[in-house]
Design a protein around this motif. Structure first.
Motif, short mmCIF file in Angstrom:
data_model
loop_
_atom_site.label_atom_id
_atom_site.label_comp_id
_atom_site.label_asym_id
_atom_site.label_seq_id
_atom_site.Cartn_x
_atom_site.Cartn_y
_atom_site.Cartn_z
N VAL A 17 -44.29 -11.55 -6.70
CA VAL A 17 -44.17 -12.37 -7.91
C VAL A 17 -42.72 -12.76 -8.14
CG1 VAL A 17 -44.55 -12.46 -10.40
CG2 VAL A 17 -46.21 -11.31 -8.94
N ALA A 18 -41.79 -11.85 -7.83
CA ALA A 18 -40.37 -12.19 -7.95
C ALA A 18 -40.02 -13.37 -7.06
CB ALA A 18 -39.50 -10.97 -7.60
N ALA A 19 -40.59 -13.40 -5.87
CA ALA A 19 -40.35 -14.51 -4.95
C ALA A 19 -40.92 -15.81 -5.51
CB ALA A 19 -40.95 -14.21 -3.59
N LEU A 20 -42.10 -15.73 -6.11
CA LEU A 20 -42.69 -16.91 -6.75
C LEU A 20 -41.80 -17.40 -7.88
CD1 LEU A 20 -45.05 -18.88 -7.38
CD2 LEU A 20 -46.03 -17.07 -8.81
N GLY A 21 -41.32 -16.49 -8.72
CA GLY A 21 -40.45 -16.86 -9.82
C GLY A 21 -39.16 -17.50 -9.34
N ALA A 22 -38.62 -16.97 -8.24
CA ALA A 22 -37.38 -17.52 -7.69
C ALA A 22 -37.56 -18.95 -7.20
CB ALA A 22 -36.87 -16.63 -6.56
N ARG A 23 -38.76 -19.26 -6.71
CA ARG A 23 -39.02 -20.63 -6.23
C ARG A 23 -39.08 -21.62 -7.39
NH1 ARG A 23 -42.85 -18.02 -2.93
NH2 ARG A 23 -44.63 -18.86 -4.09
N HIS A 24 -39.51 -21.17 -8.56
CA HIS A 24 -39.66 -22.08 -9.70
C HIS A 24 -38.42 -22.07 -10.60
CE1 HIS A 24 -43.93 -23.39 -9.32
NE2 HIS A 24 -43.98 -22.32 -8.54
N GLY A 25 -37.89 -20.90 -10.93
CA GLY A 25 -36.66 -20.80 -11.70
C GLY A 25 -36.78 -21.27 -13.13
N GLY A 69 -40.65 -13.57 -15.96
CA GLY A 69 -39.63 -13.65 -17.01
C GLY A 69 -38.25 -13.38 -16.48
N SER A 70 -38.14 -12.43 -15.57
CA SER A 70 -36.81 -12.10 -15.03
C SER A 70 -36.26 -13.22 -14.16
CB SER A 70 -36.87 -10.80 -14.23
OG SER A 70 -37.54 -10.99 -13.00
N ALA A 71 -37.15 -14.12 -13.71
CA ALA A 71 -36.72 -15.28 -12.94
C ALA A 71 -36.47 -16.49 -13.84
CB ALA A 71 -37.77 -15.64 -11.89
N GLY A 72 -36.68 -16.31 -15.14
CA GLY A 72 -36.43 -17.40 -16.09
C GLY A 72 -37.61 -18.31 -16.31
N ALA A 238 -44.04 -6.54 -24.44
CA ALA A 238 -42.97 -5.72 -23.89
C ALA A 238 -42.54 -6.27 -22.53
CB ALA A 238 -43.40 -4.27 -23.76
N ALA A 239 -43.50 -6.64 -21.68
CA ALA A 239 -43.19 -7.21 -20.37
C ALA A 239 -42.41 -8.51 -20.52
CB ALA A 239 -44.47 -7.44 -19.58
N PHE A 240 -42.83 -9.34 -21.46
CA PHE A 240 -42.15 -10.61 -21.74
C PHE A 240 -40.70 -10.35 -22.13
CE2 PHE A 240 -40.95 -13.76 -25.00
CZ PHE A 240 -41.16 -14.96 -24.32
N ALA A 241 -40.48 -9.36 -23.01
CA ALA A 241 -39.13 -9.06 -23.49
C ALA A 241 -38.26 -8.45 -22.39
CB ALA A 241 -39.20 -8.11 -24.68
N ILE A 242 -38.82 -7.55 -21.62
CA ILE A 242 -38.06 -6.91 -20.54
C ILE A 242 -37.66 -7.95 -19.50
CG2 ILE A 242 -38.19 -5.27 -18.62
CD1 ILE A 242 -40.10 -3.61 -20.48
N GLY A 243 -38.58 -8.85 -19.15
CA GLY A 243 -38.25 -9.91 -18.20
C GLY A 243 -37.13 -10.79 -18.70
N MET A 244 -37.19 -11.18 -19.97
CA MET A 244 -36.14 -12.02 -20.55
C MET A 244 -34.81 -11.29 -20.56
SD MET A 244 -35.91 -13.77 -24.34
CE MET A 244 -37.63 -14.28 -24.28
N SER A 344 -30.35 -20.66 -25.60
CA SER A 344 -31.72 -20.79 -26.13
C SER A 344 -32.42 -19.44 -26.22
CB SER A 344 -32.53 -21.73 -25.24
OG SER A 344 -32.65 -21.22 -23.93
N LEU A 345 -31.94 -18.46 -25.45
CA LEU A 345 -32.56 -17.13 -25.48
C LEU A 345 -32.21 -16.36 -26.75
CD1 LEU A 345 -32.12 -15.89 -21.80
CD2 LEU A 345 -33.96 -17.25 -22.81
#
Length: 377
Positions: A17-25, A69-72, A238-244, A344-345
């Motif tokens: 999933v991190a790799a997927l997030g990195a592709r989208h950003g 979320g951690s990938a933005g 919680a997952a949403f917040a930790i990712g952000m 914006s965050l």
């Protein structure tokens, strides 16, 4: 130890999933990311395999949202559609409801919003005034909802109403599936400062007529069914917040490691390094509580999960706000530019403190449920 040290399978899921997030950003196209995440099986990772899901639970779904979320590129509707609505229907829905909704929720072709908050009830679910009364073989719903996410892109909304108990006359919560174009079901967009792909709406239910099969689960189950959805909501928030928080922290660490004003990069000075280290520690601690909450929920311990999910949501929100604030402070003026994407965050981070339940209500819960102190309300 399940929920504390991740299995290899969940580590692999996190990496994928991190790799997927990195592709989208952070400049992601919501529809494109939703579609690809669905195609890869990530949106329905918590739903039953017989309906096309991954057969996992909140542990797996929270990993998906955290890593995106951690990938933005967090997908807010994950909190609502597969986590709340999918879980409730999987646990309490009729066979027909499960066949109708779960395959689509799993593959992303269907989405469902969740309507509980009301203008005059706030965080108090016991003051919900949206009522459902019997009408022949069906139901009529009347009431208002506010701050309901993604109603315009959802195929239906799972509405929390109240029905009258024939034995006691008191009102009890019940859940109804209301398709988007049902007559009498109106929405108006709320003008928000918050920048998000998912919009917020006020809903009016004006004598909305529903067939009997719109009721999810047992009319007499009450709070059991409601909290089957609210605990996953807290875990996923919680997952949403930790990712952000992780996203903001990574930006700050990168900047602090390369920005040089004196002899060393600014990250070599303790006044910069220590607050970032503290933010990292607090995010990691919040994740541990989130993992505990997910493990308890997935094991069927609803009571234990309720306490842990509230604590996880509280800890993650506080850690996120601190991480974002420190990230902006680390970048100085650059922290407020569009180029770095942190300003914006500042607003977005506060969502986790406010929704779906305020931190004060969580402190109320812990003080009387966990510590046994007198109830203050």
């Amino acid at each position: 130890m399940t929920g504390v040290i991740e299995s290899q399978e969940n580590k692999d899921l996190r990496a994928a999933v991190a790799a997927l997030g990195a592709r989208h950003g952070c400049g992601f196209d919501r529809a494109a990311l939703w579609s690809e995440a669905a195609k890869l099986g990530y949106l329905g990772v918590n739903l039953p395999e017989q309906y096309g899901g991954g057969g996992g639970g909140m542990a797996e779904l929270s990993i998906v949202l955290e890593e995106l979320g951690s990938a933005g590129c967090p997908l807010l509707m994950m909190v609502v559609s597969p986590a709340i609505c999918g879980t409730v229907i999987a646990r309490f829905g009729t066979d027909a409801q499960q066949r109708q909704w779960l395959p689509g929720l799993a593959d992303g072709s269907l989405t469902m919003a969740f309507g509980i908050t009301e203008p005059d009830a706030g965080s108090n679910s016991h003051r919900i005034t949206t009522t459902a009364r019997r009408d022949g073989d069906g139901w009529i719903l009347t009431g208002r909802k506010v701050f309901i996410s993604g109603v315009d892109i959802a195929d239906a909304t799972l509405i929390v109403g109240r029905t009258e108990d024939a034995r006691t006359g008191s009102l009890k919560p019940c859940l109804f599936i209301v398709p988007r174009d049902t007559p009498g079901f109106r929405r108006s967009q709320i003008d928000m400062e918050l920048q998000a792909a998912e919009k917020q709406f006020e809903l009016v239910l004006d004598d909305v007529r529903l067939p009997a099969e719109s009721l999810v689960g047992d009319e007499d189950a009450g709070l059991l069914q409601l909290f089957a959805g609210l605990n996953p909501e807290r875990i996923m928030t919680a997952a949403f917040a930790i990712g952000m928080g992780r996203y903001a922290l990574a930006k700050a660490v990168d900047y602090a490691g390369t920005r040089q004003v004196w002899k060393l990069p600014i990250g070599g000075h303790q006044a910069i390094a220590h607050p970032l280290a503290q933010a990292h520690i607090e995010l990691e601690l919040a994740r541990l509580m989130m993992q505990k909450a997910a493990a308890l929920y997935d094991a069927g311990d609803d009571i234990g999960a309720g306490e842990a999910a509230n604590m996880a949501k509280y800890a993650a929100a506080e850690a996120c706000v601190k991480a974002v604030d420190q990230a902006v402070h680390t970048l100085g003026g650059n922290g407020l530019t569009r180029e770095y994407g942190l300003a914006s965050l500042i607003t977005a981070a506060r969502v986790a403190r406010i929704a779906p339940v305020s931190r004060e209500m969580i402190l109320n819960y812990v003080s009387h449920q966990s510590l046994g102190l007198p109830k203050s309300y």
